[in-house]
Design an enzyme around this catalytic site. Structure first.
Site, mmCIF file in Angstrom:
data_model
loop_
_atom_site.group_PDB
_atom_site.id
_atom_site.type_symbol
_atom_site.label_atom_id
_atom_site.label_comp_id
_atom_site.label_asym_id
_atom_site.label_seq_id
_atom_site.Cartn_x
_atom_site.Cartn_y
_atom_site.Cartn_z
ATOM 1 C CG ASP A 43 23.171 32.349 52.924
ATOM 2 O OD1 ASP A 43 21.992 32.702 52.779
ATOM 3 O OD2 ASP A 43 23.958 32.918 53.713
ATOM 4 C CE1 TYR A 48 27.762 37.160 55.781
ATOM 5 C CE2 TYR A 48 27.387 35.376 54.230
ATOM 6 C CZ TYR A 48 27.045 36.051 55.381
ATOM 7 O OH TYR A 48 25.985 35.602 56.136
ATOM 8 C CE LYS A 73 22.320 35.919 54.366
ATOM 9 N NZ LYS A 73 23.718 35.503 54.159
ATOM 10 C CG HIS A 106 22.826 40.621 56.377
ATOM 11 N ND1 HIS A 106 23.996 40.459 55.675
ATOM 12 C CD2 HIS A 106 22.877 39.687 57.348
ATOM 13 C CE1 HIS A 106 24.695 39.470 56.194
ATOM 14 N NE2 HIS A 106 24.046 38.992 57.216
ATOM 15 C CG LEU A 188 26.748 22.448 61.922
ATOM 16 C CD1 LEU A 188 27.951 22.162 61.032
ATOM 17 C CD2 LEU A 188 26.170 21.143 62.481
ATOM 18 C CB ILE A 226 22.916 27.980 54.882
ATOM 19 C CG1 ILE A 226 22.422 28.867 56.045
ATOM 20 C CG2 ILE A 226 21.962 28.067 53.710
ATOM 21 C CD1 ILE A 226 22.393 30.362 55.702
ATOM 22 C CE LYS A 228 33.594 28.545 56.928
ATOM 23 N NZ LYS A 228 34.631 28.190 57.923
ATOM 24 C CB SER A 229 32.547 22.891 56.154
ATOM 25 O OG SER A 229 33.815 22.300 56.335
ATOM 26 C CB VAL A 230 36.918 25.968 54.211
ATOM 27 C CG1 VAL A 230 36.190 27.296 54.026
ATOM 28 C CG2 VAL A 230 37.610 25.912 55.567
ATOM 29 N NE ARG A 234 35.323 19.564 60.261
ATOM 30 C CZ ARG A 234 35.946 20.448 61.031
ATOM 31 N NH1 ARG A 234 35.988 21.719 60.683
ATOM 32 N NH2 ARG A 234 36.531 20.054 62.138
ATOM 33 C CG ASN A 238 28.268 19.600 57.165
ATOM 34 O OD1 ASN A 238 28.390 18.752 58.045
ATOM 35 N ND2 ASN A 238 28.949 20.747 57.182
HETATM 36 N N1 LIG Z 1 22.068 36.176 58.219
HETATM 37 C C1 LIG Z 1 23.034 36.290 59.092
HETATM 38 O O1 LIG Z 1 23.103 37.276 59.856
HETATM 39 C C2 LIG Z 1 24.066 35.208 59.196
HETATM 40 C C3 LIG Z 1 24.973 35.216 60.260
HETATM 41 C C4 LIG Z 1 25.920 34.180 60.327
HETATM 42 C C5 LIG Z 1 25.894 33.174 59.362
HETATM 43 N N2 LIG Z 1 25.023 33.218 58.314
HETATM 44 C C6 LIG Z 1 25.009 32.182 57.244
HETATM 45 O O2 LIG Z 1 24.947 30.893 57.847
HETATM 46 C C7 LIG Z 1 26.046 30.106 57.372
HETATM 47 C C8 LIG Z 1 26.464 29.102 58.416
HETATM 48 O O3 LIG Z 1 26.771 29.729 59.653
HETATM 49 P P1 LIG Z 1 28.240 29.794 60.266
HETATM 50 O O4 LIG Z 1 29.201 29.747 59.153
HETATM 51 O O5 LIG Z 1 28.271 30.934 61.183
HETATM 52 O O6 LIG Z 1 28.320 28.529 61.202
HETATM 53 P P2 LIG Z 1 28.031 26.926 61.124
HETATM 54 O O7 LIG Z 1 27.667 26.492 59.767
HETATM 55 O O8 LIG Z 1 27.097 26.632 62.244
HETATM 56 O O9 LIG Z 1 29.449 26.350 61.556
HETATM 57 C C9 LIG Z 1 30.590 26.498 60.774
HETATM 58 C C10 LIG Z 1 31.774 26.002 61.583
HETATM 59 O O10 LIG Z 1 31.588 24.614 61.889
HETATM 60 C C11 LIG Z 1 32.640 23.855 61.317
HETATM 61 N N3 LIG Z 1 32.027 22.657 60.732
HETATM 62 C C12 LIG Z 1 31.228 22.631 59.636
HETATM 63 N N4 LIG Z 1 30.829 21.376 59.398
HETATM 64 C C13 LIG Z 1 31.393 20.593 60.341
HETATM 65 C C14 LIG Z 1 31.373 19.211 60.588
HETATM 66 N N5 LIG Z 1 30.675 18.374 59.816
HETATM 67 N N6 LIG Z 1 32.073 18.728 61.648
HETATM 68 C C15 LIG Z 1 32.776 19.574 62.440
HETATM 69 N N7 LIG Z 1 32.840 20.899 62.254
HETATM 70 C C16 LIG Z 1 32.155 21.420 61.200
HETATM 71 C C17 LIG Z 1 33.300 24.734 60.276
HETATM 72 O O11 LIG Z 1 34.681 24.444 60.187
HETATM 73 P P3 LIG Z 1 35.548 24.432 58.800
HETATM 74 O O12 LIG Z 1 34.987 25.468 57.889
HETATM 75 O O13 LIG Z 1 36.930 24.754 59.291
HETATM 76 O O14 LIG Z 1 35.438 23.052 58.250
HETATM 77 C C18 LIG Z 1 33.086 26.117 60.857
HETATM 78 O O15 LIG Z 1 34.071 26.408 61.841
HETATM 79 C C19 LIG Z 1 27.108 31.176 57.073
HETATM 80 O O16 LIG Z 1 28.171 30.687 56.292
HETATM 81 C C20 LIG Z 1 26.273 32.227 56.391
HETATM 82 O O17 LIG Z 1 26.010 31.851 55.050
HETATM 83 C C21 LIG Z 1 24.103 34.228 58.227
#
Ligand SMILES: NC(=O)c1ccc[n+]([C@@H]2O[C@H](COP(=O)([O-])OP(=O)(O)OC[C@H]3O[C@@H](n4cnc5c(N)ncnc54)[C@H](OP(=O)(O)O)[C@@H]3O)[C@@H](O)[C@H]2O)c1
Length: 272
Positions: A43, A48, A73, A106, A188, A226, A228-230, A234, A238
């Site tokens: 995604d 981005y 998007k 978006h 998350l 979806i 996200k992690s780098v 993790r 996930n």
């Molecule tokens: N449509 C929209 O408006 C919109 C808005 C925001 C996001 N998104 C999409 O949704 C995706 C996910 O959302 P998000 O990136 O905001 O947040 P998320 O997936 O809820 O959380 C990502 C954060 O959690 C950490 N993390 C991931 N897996 C983990 C685990 N197993 N244990 C501990 N910490 C963990 C990551 O750290 P590290 O990376 O440092 O490991 C990062 O800091 C985005 O990448 C994007 O594709 C869409």
């Protein structure tokens, strides 16, 4: 990999890899790691700034195009019929692909009043087979209702902020009633709910991590996620969500964490 059947019959992996806030230069490595770990859905979004890095990882993976599921998007600056067509072309070009699996508006950016015209452009892209499914993101019921009233294609997906602190139950029910799959962004809560004691207790009971418990909670309610992690470990954990199941009381304990804890902008107010 479990899939969700979208309203046009397209199968979408229930777990995908999000790349929001990953700099383009790091995105190729992150997506490559995710593909090696077994993810097949990615995604990204024009805003981005990492479609080039994402596309490079897809190309270098050697995985057949038909085995990948790629979402991008349309950003708010490109809303409008012709601008949306151009925005799609630009995304496809950066990704180095000749079709997308899913293309989303978006944000509705309601004050600009351009999402209906943009939707007509997405309908054209869909009719021309340049994208396998079209949908929206951050749409409230009132925005979706307008598309249902005037559009000829029902959005396949509504991707919205959804996690234990913001569960969007009314919106998810609206989506379901109209055949729109709910996809959770920030599943998350960007890590902010991982140390909740209720989640920690469930994780300990299953010998899993808090993140796995939250992601499993999403899956058992039929949502697309979806995360996200780098971080390699993790990224792997996930995706490792089979082999345990949350009981009804455990799902209920996570449901009880709802606190209207929105982290992103409110879709009624955000106009880009
Ligand atoms: N449509 C929209 O408006 C919109 C808005 C925001 C996001 N998104 C999409 O949704 C995706 C996910 O959302 P998000 O990136 O905001 O947040 P998320 O997936 O809820 O959380 C990502 C954060 O959690 C950490 N993390 C991931 N897996 C983990 C685990 N197993 N244990 C501990 N910490 C963990 C990551 O750290 P590290 O990376 O440092 O490991 C990062 O800091 C985005 O990448 C994007 O594709 C869409």
């Amino acid at each position: 990999m479990t899939t969700i059947t979208l309203n046009n019959g397209v199968e979408m992996p229930q777990i995908g890899f999000g790349v929001f806030q990953v700099p383009d230069a790091q995105t190729t490595a992150a997506v490559a790691t995710a593909l090696e770990a077994g993810y097949r859905s990615v995604d990204t979004a024009a805003i981005y700034g990492n479609e080039v890095g994402t596309g490079r990882a897809l190309a270098e993976s050697g995985i057949a195009r038909e085995d990948l599921f790629v979402t991008s998007k349309l950003w708010t600056a490109d809303l409008g019929h012709d601008a949306a067509l151009a925005g799609f072309d630009a995304s496809l070009d950066k990704l180095g692909l000749d079709y997308l699996d899913l293309y989303l508006i978006h944000w509705p950016a309601p004050a600009t009043d351009k999402y209906v015209d943009s939707w007509r452009a997405l309908e054209k892209l869909y009719a021309d087979s340049r994208v396998r499914a079209i949908g929206v993101s951050n749409f409230l019921p009132e925005h979706l209702q307008r598309l249902l009233d005037v559009g000829s294609v029902v959005p396949a997906v509504n991707q919205v902020e959804l996690h234990p602190a913001l569960q969007q139950r009314g919106l998810a029910e609206f989506n379901q009633r109209h055949g729109v799959a709910t996809e959770a962004w920030s599943p998350l809560a960007q890590g902010t709910v991982l140390d909740d004691p209720a989640i920690a207790a469930i994780a300990a009971a299953h010998g899993r991590t808090p993140a796995q418990v939250i992601l499993r909670w999403h899956l058992q309610q039929g949502r697309i996620i979806i995360p996200k992690s780098v971080t390699l470990a993790r990224i792997r954990e996930n995706l490792d969500l089979l082999g345990f199941e949350l009981a009804g009381a455990e799902l209920g304990a996570i449901d009880a964490l709802e606190r209207d804890g929105r982290m992103g902008p409110h879709p009624a107010e955000f106009n880009g």
